[in-house]
Structure formats: structure tokens, C-alpha cells
Design an enzyme around this catalytic site. Sequence first.
Site, PDB file in Angstrom:
ATOM      1  N   HIS A  84      -8.517   9.061  27.345  1.00  0.00           N
ATOM      2  CA  HIS A  84      -7.606   9.846  28.168  1.00  0.00           C
ATOM      3  C   HIS A  84      -8.376  11.060  28.687  1.00  0.00           C
ATOM      4  CE1 HIS A  84      -3.586   8.264  26.351  1.00  0.00           C
ATOM      5  NE2 HIS A  84      -4.440   7.290  26.598  1.00  0.00           N
ATOM      6  N   GLU A 121      -7.816  14.219  28.577  1.00  0.00           N
ATOM      7  CA  GLU A 121      -7.950  15.330  27.627  1.00  0.00           C
ATOM      8  C   GLU A 121      -9.040  15.043  26.589  1.00  0.00           C
ATOM      9  OE1 GLU A 121      -3.577  15.086  28.917  1.00  0.00           O
ATOM     10  OE2 GLU A 121      -5.151  13.667  28.355  1.00  0.00           O
ATOM     11  N   CYS A 178      -0.266  13.188  25.738  1.00  0.00           N
ATOM     12  CA  CYS A 178       0.406  12.244  24.834  1.00  0.00           C
ATOM     13  C   CYS A 178       0.193  12.722  23.393  1.00  0.00           C
ATOM     14  CB  CYS A 178      -0.163  10.846  25.044  1.00  0.00           C
ATOM     15  SG  CYS A 178      -1.830  10.619  24.364  1.00  0.00           S
ATOM     16  N   CYS A 238      -3.492  12.872  22.378  1.00  0.00           N
ATOM     17  CA  CYS A 238      -4.214  13.985  22.995  1.00  0.00           C
ATOM     18  C   CYS A 238      -3.770  15.325  22.434  1.00  0.00           C
ATOM     19  CB  CYS A 238      -4.049  13.938  24.509  1.00  0.00           C
ATOM     20  SG  CYS A 238      -4.878  12.513  25.243  1.00  0.00           S
TER      21      CYS A 238
END
Length: 150
Positions: A46, A48, A76, A79
Site C-alpha cells: 500500500h 503508506e 486501512c 497501514c
Amino acid sequence: MVLAIREAEKNLKNMAGGPFGACIVKNGKVLAAARNTVLKNDATCHAEINAIRIASKKLKDFDLSGCVIYSTTEPCPMCFSAIHWSRIGRIIYGTGISDAKRIGFNELDIADAKIKALGKSRIVLRKGFLRHECVRLLNAWNKLPSKQLY
């Protein structure tokens, strides 16, 4: 946030991942800007997480105290946890998890504020920053005929 948005826009062309970008800043200096690269066959990539990896490598330390992370969409749970564990003190994001879910992403419907409360995290949250521009990213992604949802 502008750098995070620019990173996310790259995925509207190369399809390496969804329309998500992140940027980490410390003392006014950009340490990392990254985008989602999940479609390169790693579910943990992801935006992040990718930004945390870049910033940690640059600082040669896992501890990113004093940093702020800008994310085009609310992080999420994975993250958020990585942000917490890396000791980033502030998350600033544009769209919410519900916005990503609305266009078909397989999001866990657990808001950062809930995770923060349950885990007694000290992370400061600011939602809705440059929201209009971040919604535009999601809408542009949603219109792509070859998009892949995950």
C-alpha cells in the site's frame, strides 16, 4: 498532499496499484512519496507502507517520530498499524475508507478513529484534507475499463 496525489495519479496510467498515494514529511522536508503497488504481486505494498519503507531507509531508522504522513485515502488497518509502530505522530488524509469501498475496493470497514481508540494510540488524525482532489482520483479510477479491484 499534492505529492501523494501525484503519486496516485501515476497508477491511473501504469496500473501498478489502486489510486492511492502517500507522502511522509519531517520538519517541512519530504522524506518519501509513494503510491500503491499491490498489483506488482505484493498485497502489503500500500502507498503508506511503501512510503514508510522509503523514509525508514532514508533515515536508517524504523522510528519516524516527528513525521507526518499524508494519504489520499484513510489508511486501512494494516497501514494504520504500521504508521503507529513507526511512531509517525500525525495522519492527514483526503477520502475515507467508505469512499474506497463505494467504488468496489475490498476494504475492512474499520475507521482509523476506532482503531486509535481501541489501541489507545496517540496519533493525531485529520480527515477530509483536499478531499475534492482525492475523490477525483477515486472517480477517475472507477471510470477505467481495465482497472483491477482488490
